[in-house]
Design an enzyme around this catalytic site. Sequence first.
Site, short mmCIF file in Angstrom:
data_model
loop_
_atom_site.label_atom_id
_atom_site.label_comp_id
_atom_site.label_asym_id
_atom_site.label_seq_id
_atom_site.Cartn_x
_atom_site.Cartn_y
_atom_site.Cartn_z
N PRO A 2 0.80 -1.20 0.00
CA PRO A 2 0.00 0.00 0.00
C PRO A 2 0.85 1.26 0.00
O PRO A 2 1.81 1.37 0.76
CB PRO A 2 -0.81 -0.11 1.29
CG PRO A 2 -0.27 -1.25 2.05
CD PRO A 2 0.56 -2.05 1.14
N GLU A 3 0.48 2.19 -0.83
CA GLU A 3 1.08 3.52 -0.83
C GLU A 3 0.02 4.45 -0.22
O GLU A 3 -0.97 3.96 0.32
CB GLU A 3 1.44 3.94 -2.26
CG GLU A 3 2.41 2.95 -2.93
CD GLU A 3 2.82 3.36 -4.33
OE1 GLU A 3 2.84 4.56 -4.62
OE2 GLU A 3 3.12 2.47 -5.13
N LYS A 58 2.78 6.55 4.88
CA LYS A 58 2.16 5.22 4.80
C LYS A 58 2.01 4.60 6.18
O LYS A 58 1.71 3.41 6.30
CB LYS A 58 3.02 4.31 3.91
CG LYS A 58 3.24 4.87 2.51
CD LYS A 58 4.33 4.14 1.76
CE LYS A 58 4.71 4.90 0.49
NZ LYS A 58 5.96 4.39 -0.11
N ARG A 125 5.17 -11.36 3.72
CA ARG A 125 6.63 -11.25 3.79
C ARG A 125 7.15 -10.78 5.15
O ARG A 125 8.36 -10.67 5.33
CB ARG A 125 7.12 -10.32 2.66
CG ARG A 125 6.99 -11.00 1.30
CD ARG A 125 7.21 -10.03 0.17
NE ARG A 125 8.59 -9.61 0.04
CZ ARG A 125 9.04 -8.85 -0.94
NH1 ARG A 125 8.22 -8.43 -1.87
NH2 ARG A 125 10.29 -8.51 -0.99
N ARG A 166 19.56 18.10 -6.34
CA ARG A 166 19.58 16.63 -6.25
C ARG A 166 20.06 16.02 -7.56
O ARG A 166 19.43 16.21 -8.59
CB ARG A 166 18.18 16.08 -5.98
CG ARG A 166 17.53 16.67 -4.79
CD ARG A 166 17.73 15.77 -3.61
NE ARG A 166 18.09 16.53 -2.46
CZ ARG A 166 18.78 16.04 -1.45
NH1 ARG A 166 19.18 14.79 -1.49
NH2 ARG A 166 19.07 16.77 -0.42
N ARG A 276 14.80 0.78 -8.13
CA ARG A 276 13.49 0.19 -8.39
C ARG A 276 13.27 0.18 -9.88
O ARG A 276 13.95 0.85 -10.63
CB ARG A 276 12.38 1.03 -7.74
CG ARG A 276 12.74 1.64 -6.44
CD ARG A 276 12.79 0.58 -5.38
NE ARG A 276 11.49 -0.04 -5.28
CZ ARG A 276 10.52 0.41 -4.50
NH1 ARG A 276 10.72 1.47 -3.78
NH2 ARG A 276 9.36 -0.21 -4.45
#
Length: 286
Positions: A2-3, A58, A125, A166, A276
Amino acid sequence: MPELPEVETIRRDLQRVLRGKKIARVQLRKKKLVRGGARAFERRLAGQSIGAVKRRGKLLIFSLGDKKQYLLMHLKMTGQLIYAGGQETVAGGHGYPSVDKLPNKYSHVIFHFTDGSALYFNDMRQFGHAAVVDEDEMKRIVSGYGVEPLSRLFTPARLGEILRGRQATLKSVLLDQSKIAGLGSIYVDEASFLAGLRPTQRADRLSKKKIKKLHGGIRQVLQRAIKHRGTTFNDYVDARGRRGGFARLLKVYGRGGQRCLRCKKGIIERVKAGGRSASFCPNCQV
DNA sequence: TGATATGTTATCTT
DNA sequence: CAAGATAACATATC
């Protein structure tokens, strides 16, 4: 996992059904999911009632009847919080073995309420965790999170500050919870698509105009996803065990190799960025 | 068999 | 020290 939109959906559902419920007993079937000691966890929760259910990024924050004490839960990748009891029926038969029957092999913590209903914390998990903390500790943890992207504080100017200087990819900066709280891989890819930006590009190379576009894309995708009760890809289900409806509205996430729905020309690419996978249309995202 | 997975964080490298 | 990259966590699925 879930985000933000999924956690927000769970928060709303749980607040509705849990407010005022009194915990009779906590069943700890897997101690490692609990931080700060199993004994203390059970002792601090027994007899407490649930107040408001809040969210930061979250992280779910349950206020307890004993003010100054909070139950924190993070679902990480595969955590589920499913409420069952009273008139509520836990969903079944839709191909999700984890909610067909409760408890199941992934039900590691079960909160039993005095009215016979229960909240199941499932996690295949076992990355998720729960903890009971005092107010100072809760504030300390919450202060580590960045701006809430749906709050008024999240402005294009603020996003500009976050991105400034960044050199990492746009994706890894947007995923950094200490800068913006709640975005995950799905919504970063989707927001980048809406803004016409590749998630793999350097974060500090965006024009003012693109920053504004990205800001709008982030808010829009989160709001729309909440409206559809989140995105179910594999594991996510809401507090009633039901899947979210946003998956069919995804434009790039999980669509690698398929044709872009916007330009009908590009083929969605899937590459690594910020550790990712990142999916984007090479034609519409510059 | 090996790669991949919606998240976070400790640790390594630069 | 800071920023960025990577490994690790435990398990299922393709």
